[in-house]
Scaffold this motif. Structure first.
Motif, PDB file in Angstrom:
ATOM      1  N   ASP A  16       0.855  -1.182   0.000  1.00 53.40           N
ATOM      2  CA  ASP A  16       0.000   0.000   0.000  1.00 53.40           C
ATOM      3  C   ASP A  16       0.895   1.237   0.000  1.00 53.40           C
ATOM      4  O   ASP A  16       1.759   1.385   0.888  1.00 53.40           O
ATOM      5  N   PRO A  17       0.729   2.138  -0.981  1.00 57.61           N
ATOM      6  CA  PRO A  17       1.652   3.276  -1.099  1.00 57.61           C
ATOM      7  C   PRO A  17       1.592   4.251   0.069  1.00 57.61           C
ATOM      8  O   PRO A  17       2.552   4.974   0.316  1.00 57.61           O
ATOM      9  N   LEU A  26      -2.481  -5.893   5.445  1.00 56.16           N
ATOM     10  CA  LEU A  26      -3.388  -4.828   5.879  1.00 56.16           C
ATOM     11  C   LEU A  26      -4.851  -5.194   5.684  1.00 56.16           C
ATOM     12  O   LEU A  26      -5.734  -4.381   5.971  1.00 56.16           O
ATOM     13  N   ASN A  27      -5.112  -6.394   5.188  1.00 58.88           N
ATOM     14  CA  ASN A  27      -6.484  -6.872   4.978  1.00 58.88           C
ATOM     15  C   ASN A  27      -7.268  -5.978   4.024  1.00 58.88           C
ATOM     16  O   ASN A  27      -8.452  -5.710   4.205  1.00 58.88           O
ATOM     17  N   MET A  28      -6.578  -5.487   2.989  1.00 56.91           N
ATOM     18  CA  MET A  28      -7.224  -4.643   1.997  1.00 56.91           C
ATOM     19  C   MET A  28      -7.892  -5.453   0.891  1.00 56.91           C
ATOM     20  O   MET A  28      -8.632  -4.897   0.075  1.00 56.91           O
ATOM     21  N   LEU A  65     -11.107  -4.537  -3.352  1.00 60.75           N
ATOM     22  CA  LEU A  65      -9.944  -3.841  -2.808  1.00 60.75           C
ATOM     23  C   LEU A  65     -10.421  -2.657  -1.983  1.00 60.75           C
ATOM     24  O   LEU A  65     -11.121  -1.773  -2.486  1.00 60.75           O
ATOM     25  N   LEU A  66     -10.059  -2.636  -0.711  1.00 63.71           N
ATOM     26  CA  LEU A  66     -10.464  -1.563   0.186  1.00 63.71           C
ATOM     27  C   LEU A  66      -9.403  -0.473   0.177  1.00 63.71           C
ATOM     28  O   LEU A  66      -8.233  -0.724   0.470  1.00 63.71           O
ATOM     29  N   LEU A  67      -9.814   0.746  -0.152  1.00 65.92           N
ATOM     30  CA  LEU A  67      -8.895   1.887  -0.181  1.00 65.92           C
ATOM     31  C   LEU A  67      -9.427   3.003   0.710  1.00 65.92           C
ATOM     32  O   LEU A  67     -10.634   3.266   0.735  1.00 65.92           O
ATOM     33  N   VAL A 115     -13.480  -1.680  -6.244  1.00 65.13           N
ATOM     34  CA  VAL A 115     -12.879  -0.791  -5.259  1.00 65.13           C
ATOM     35  C   VAL A 115     -13.975  -0.192  -4.386  1.00 65.13           C
ATOM     36  O   VAL A 115     -14.965   0.336  -4.894  1.00 65.13           O
ATOM     37  N   ILE A 116     -13.803  -0.295  -3.080  1.00 65.90           N
ATOM     38  CA  ILE A 116     -14.734   0.341  -2.153  1.00 65.90           C
ATOM     39  C   ILE A 116     -13.936   1.142  -1.126  1.00 65.90           C
ATOM     40  O   ILE A 116     -12.740   0.908  -0.924  1.00 65.90           O
TER      41      ILE A 116
END
Length: 362
Positions: free
Chosen positions: A19-20, A29-31, A47-49, A81-82
């Motif tokens: 993750d950047p 990170l469980n993303m 993908l959780l952002l 993406v959510i």
């Protein structure tokens, strides 16, 4: 292979991706949530952002796709993406808030990044071509502000009926022509009446068209989307499970730029983009059928499909009979079936049906 082994392989492939913002593995990170593998090799996950609109989003998504596609058995990768939030800290059971439509097998969105590319013409002719091949087809005109499907299907003067369901609710009975059921805002307003609505009202009527219509048994419900990436697109993608989306463009650069945005929107929502249709690829003069003129340029659809990694479903030439058929309500696949445009549209309909079947095969 077992599902567990497949999922573990995907997790291993994604573990090196960092993750950047937090400089840790997106797996640690469980993303990454809801990994799923279809029998045809398509992998999907959520993908959780923390900021889905971040400029770092697309490079991160591309890194995930590249890592997973390196696995030999993977054919494609779909990423939804959510937005993440502090409340999301531990793995949650998969949830699906999307509501299917009773009796409808597949819902397909036909969309474009901008207006004027002939999206509705493609949607109508694809629907009629599928019906002519023996499928049960419906078309939902989701262009609430500019509904043109009734004109192109010869149903401008049709009147829809409201019937009572067994539970007492009001249900709209779709109009029907050329083997296609259809609902449009045009049936509910006067011919010259503008629709001046904010987003919530538009969202409500689209959901009514989806769930409060007597669609019956359908193989395909085609949704003719309005141009752009606004409220109507979000309502559809967040309401009903979509079998896929088709992006219509012209070879012209400005059209391709907007179409890429529409395509990215569906991909970021985790919806498979079945491919691109290049409309108005070239002009065929009626008095010189052996000649063609690249009025809007050439090769744009193929270039975009190569760059974005999606298929070019077909190229539809511009013919006067195509425009005339739309104006008088006789789709060209029926009115001039031997024309180059009609043949191209029929092949596109076949390609769409084949892709949907492949994606949903057991």
């Amino acid at each position: 292979m077992t599902d567990l082994l497949d999922i573990q392989a995907i997790q291993r492939a994604l573990t090196p991706i960092v993750d950047p913002d937090r400089q840790k593995s997106i797996i640690d990170l469980n993303m990454v949530r809801d990994i799923a593998i279809k029998s045809n090799g398509v992998v999907s996950f959520t993908l959780l952002l923390s900021d889905p609109n971040s400029p770092k989003r697309d490079p991160l998504i591309q890194a995930c796709k590249t890592a997973i596609k390196a696995i030999a058995s993977v054919t494609d990768v779909w990423v939804k993406v959510i937005a993440n939030s502090p409340a999301i800290a531990t793995p949650a059971a998969p949830t699906n808030t999307l509501q299917g439509i009773e009796g409808v097998k597949y819902v397909l969105a036909i969309s474009s990044g901008k207006g004027g590319v002939g999206k509705t013409s493609v949607a109508v002719n694809v629907a009629v071509a599928l019906a002519d091949m023996g499928a049960k087809v419906g078309i939902l005109d989701a262009d609430i502000y500019g509904p043109n499907v009734p004109v192109m299907l010869g149903m401008e003067a049709a009147q829809v009926k409201v019937i009572k369901a067994e539970n007492g609710a009001d249900v709209v009975e779709p109009a029907f022509n050329y083997g296609v059921k259809m609902i449009s805002m045009a049936f509910l307003i006067a011919k010259d009446q503008p629709v001046v609505w904010r987003g919530p009202m538009l969202n409500g009527v689209i959901r009514q068209f989806l769930y409060q219509a007597n669609w019956g048994e359908l193989d395909y419900l085609i949704v003719d989307m309005p141009p752009g990436t606004g409220d109507a697109q979000l309502t559809l993608t967040q309401s009903v499970p979509l079998a896929g989306a088709v992006i219509v463009t012209t070879p012209q650069t400005v059209s391709l730029l907007d179409s890429r945005k529409g395509l990215k929107m569906f991909q970021n929502m985790g919806i498979p983009v079945l491919g691109i249709v290049e409309n108005m690829s070239y002009f065929i003069p009626p008095d010189m059928p052996d000649k063609q003129y690249d009025i809007f340029g050439s090769g744009g659809g193929k270039k975009a499909s190569d760059e974005l990694g999606v298929d070019l479903l077909g190229c539809v030439p511009l013919e006067i009979s195509l425009r005339e058929g739309g104006d008088r309500g006789v789709p060209i696949v029926l009115g001039h079936p031997e024309s180059a445009s009609a043949k191209a549209l029929r092949e596109i309909a076949k390609a769409i049906a084949a892709k949907i079947q492949d994606n949903h095969s057991l």
